[in-house]
Design a protein around this motif. Sequence first.
Motif, PDB file in Angstrom:
ATOM      1  N   ALA B  60      86.584  36.533  72.567  1.00  0.00           N
ATOM      2  CA  ALA B  60      86.682  37.742  73.389  1.00  0.00           C
ATOM      3  C   ALA B  60      85.694  37.736  74.547  1.00  0.00           C
ATOM      4  N   THR B  61      84.543  37.105  74.341  1.00  0.00           N
ATOM      5  CA  THR B  61      83.500  37.112  75.368  1.00  0.00           C
ATOM      6  C   THR B  61      82.769  35.775  75.362  1.00  0.00           C
ATOM      7  N   LYS B  62      81.995  35.550  76.396  1.00  0.00           N
ATOM      8  CA  LYS B  62      81.148  34.348  76.452  1.00  0.00           C
ATOM      9  C   LYS B  62      80.166  34.374  75.285  1.00  0.00           C
ATOM     10  N   GLN B  63      79.669  35.585  74.982  1.00  0.00           N
ATOM     11  CA  GLN B  63      78.685  35.682  73.899  1.00  0.00           C
ATOM     12  C   GLN B  63      79.253  35.216  72.559  1.00  0.00           C
ATOM     13  N   GLU B  64      80.552  35.451  72.358  1.00  0.00           N
ATOM     14  CA  GLU B  64      81.162  35.001  71.098  1.00  0.00           C
ATOM     15  C   GLU B  64      81.105  33.484  70.969  1.00  0.00           C
ATOM     16  N   ILE B  65      81.305  32.809  72.093  1.00  0.00           N
ATOM     17  CA  ILE B  65      81.159  31.342  72.070  1.00  0.00           C
ATOM     18  C   ILE B  65      79.698  31.000  71.789  1.00  0.00           C
ATOM     19  N   GLY B  66      78.825  31.717  72.489  1.00  0.00           N
ATOM     20  CA  GLY B  66      77.379  31.498  72.286  1.00  0.00           C
ATOM     21  C   GLY B  66      76.981  31.716  70.840  1.00  0.00           C
ATOM     22  N   GLU B  67      77.560  32.728  70.214  1.00  0.00           N
ATOM     23  CA  GLU B  67      77.236  33.033  68.808  1.00  0.00           C
ATOM     24  C   GLU B  67      77.578  31.866  67.902  1.00  0.00           C
ATOM     25  N   VAL B  68      78.735  31.232  68.151  1.00  0.00           N
ATOM     26  CA  VAL B  68      79.128  30.096  67.302  1.00  0.00           C
ATOM     27  C   VAL B  68      78.142  28.942  67.480  1.00  0.00           C
ATOM     28  N   ILE B  69      77.780  28.677  68.748  1.00  0.00           N
ATOM     29  CA  ILE B  69      76.821  27.588  69.001  1.00  0.00           C
ATOM     30  C   ILE B  69      75.496  27.894  68.312  1.00  0.00           C
ATOM     31  N   CYS B  70      75.087  29.153  68.455  1.00  0.00           N
ATOM     32  CA  CYS B  70      73.826  29.581  67.855  1.00  0.00           C
ATOM     33  C   CYS B  70      73.892  29.485  66.327  1.00  0.00           C
ATOM     34  N   SER B  71      74.977  29.975  65.760  1.00  0.00           N
ATOM     35  CA  SER B  71      75.151  29.902  64.303  1.00  0.00           C
ATOM     36  C   SER B  71      75.085  28.464  63.822  1.00  0.00           C
ATOM     37  N   ASN B  72      75.790  27.588  64.528  1.00  0.00           N
ATOM     38  CA  ASN B  72      75.796  26.183  64.115  1.00  0.00           C
ATOM     39  C   ASN B  72      74.383  25.619  64.111  1.00  0.00           C
ATOM     40  N   THR B  73      73.634  25.948  65.175  1.00  0.00           N
ATOM     41  CA  THR B  73      72.270  25.417  65.283  1.00  0.00           C
ATOM     42  C   THR B  73      71.385  25.995  64.189  1.00  0.00           C
ATOM     43  N   LEU B  74      71.491  27.312  63.985  1.00  0.00           N
ATOM     44  CA  LEU B  74      70.641  27.962  62.976  1.00  0.00           C
ATOM     45  C   LEU B  74      71.016  27.484  61.572  1.00  0.00           C
ATOM     46  N   ASN B  75      72.310  27.231  61.351  1.00  0.00           N
ATOM     47  CA  ASN B  75      72.729  26.672  60.061  1.00  0.00           C
ATOM     48  C   ASN B  75      72.162  25.283  59.850  1.00  0.00           C
ATOM     49  N   ALA B  76      72.133  24.512  60.930  1.00  0.00           N
ATOM     50  CA  ALA B  76      71.561  23.164  60.817  1.00  0.00           C
ATOM     51  C   ALA B  76      70.081  23.262  60.439  1.00  0.00           C
ATOM     52  N   ILE B  77      69.387  24.264  60.993  1.00  0.00           N
ATOM     53  CA  ILE B  77      67.965  24.450  60.646  1.00  0.00           C
ATOM     54  C   ILE B  77      67.839  24.847  59.175  1.00  0.00           C
ATOM     55  N   LEU B  78      68.698  25.788  58.731  1.00  0.00           N
ATOM     56  CA  LEU B  78      68.656  26.207  57.322  1.00  0.00           C
ATOM     57  C   LEU B  78      68.946  25.026  56.393  1.00  0.00           C
TER      58      LEU B  78
END
Lengths: 205, 205
Positions: B60-78
Motif C-alpha cells: 500500500a505504501t513505500k513504508q510497507e516495503i520498508g517494513e518488510v526489509i526492516c523485519s527481515n534485517t531485525l529477524n536476522a539479528i534475532l
Amino acid sequence: MNMIKKLQPIPRGPSEHTVRDQIVEAAAEYFSRYGYTKTTVSDLAKEIGFSKAYIYKFFATKQEIGEVICSNTLNAILNAINEGMVDAPTASERFRRMFKAAVEASAQLFFEDRKLYDIAASAASEQWQSCIIYQDEIKKIILEIIREGRETGEFERKTPIDETVNAIYFVMQPYSNPLLLQHNLNLVEQAPMILSNLILRSLAP
Amino acid sequence: MNMIKKLQPIPRGPSEHTVRDQIVEAAAEYFSRYGYTKTTVSDLAKEIGFSKAYIYKFFATKQEIGEVICSNTLNAILNAINEGMVDAPTASERFRRMFKAAVEASAQLFFEDRKLYDIAASAASEQWQSCIIYQDEIKKIILEIIREGRETGEFERKTPIDETVNAIYFVMQPYSNPLLLQHNLNLVEQAPMILSNLILRSLAP
C-alpha cells in the motif's frame, strides 16, 4: 573555576573582551536560530554589523567561535554537576547526583534553553577540543567518586579502576553526549535513576 | 521461527510470493544505494520495470516495503542472537553472548553488508511496528536470561525484575538501536565486553 580557564581556546587578536563576548553572544543567538553548519562568518558579520575582517581579528575561523560557545555550555554543565554534588553524604549519593545533574543540564542547555543542538552535534562528531576536555573532566569526576567509595569501603575494589570508570562513562554517554541524547530526551527522568541503581549494584563490595 | 511470522506485516494483494520478494529485494538494493527517504515508489517501479500500479497491488505504501526489509534485517539479528546463545553453559555466559551477537549483527547488517542505515533510522525514529516488536523480543530475551540466572542462584533476586530488564535494555540500546549505534561503531568490540562485566557485577547475588 580553573576548568573554565582550561576549556577556553587561546584568544586571538587584541584582548578586547567586550568585543569578543559581543561576537560570541551574537553568534550563539544566530546559530541557535539558523543552525551552526549553515551559517557563514559573512552572515554573522552582517548580523552584528561588523566587517568580516574585524571578526577575523578576534577569531581565525567560524569553528573558533563555535568552540567558545561550546566551552561555555560544557562549563555550565560541569558547574551544574559540581553544584549538584555539593554536600552529598556518601560516594553513592554523589554518583546519583552527578549523573542526574549531567543529564538534566545537558538536556536543558543543548535542547531547551537554546537550540544549540546543531553546534553540539558538530562539536561531538568532529571531536572538538572543548568536547575532548569535557569528556576527560567527566571521566575524572567519575574516577574521584569511585576512589572515594573504594576508600570508605562503599564500593568493591577488585575490578581495575580504569575499567570501572570506562564502563560507567559508556553507560552515561547516551544521556550526556548530545548526538545520542537527542534520541533519548524522553528518558531524561527515568533512565538516569534506574541506571544509577544498576551501576551502584555493580559497585557493591 | 515463529518470530519471523510475527514480524511480517500482513501481505496485501495476491499472494504471489515471488513477485513480492522480487520487489522487496530490488527495493532493498535501491534504498541502500540511494537512501530510503529520497526514493519514491515511482523510482522503484522504474528500476524494477513494473508499473507503479502493479507495485501498489502488493504494497500500500513505500513504508510497507520498508517494513518488510526492516523485519527481515531485525529477524536476522534475532536469529544471530539465538544462535550465539546456543549451548551457553550459564546464564552469565548466555548474557555475554547475547549482547555480543546483538551488537555484531546490528553493526554488520545495518552498516557493513548493506547500507541500510537510512531505512533503520526512519524505522527507529518513527517507531515502526517491526521495531516495536523487535524491542519487545530483545526485552523478552533479557527477561529469560535473568529468570534463568535467578533460578540457578547465579543472579540476585532483590531488585524488581522489570527494573533489572529495563536497565539492561537501556545499557544495550546505544549498541543495538541503529540511530545510536552509528555514533558507536568504533566501540563495537570494547563496549559490549566491559558493559557485560558491569552488568554481571550488578547481577551478583
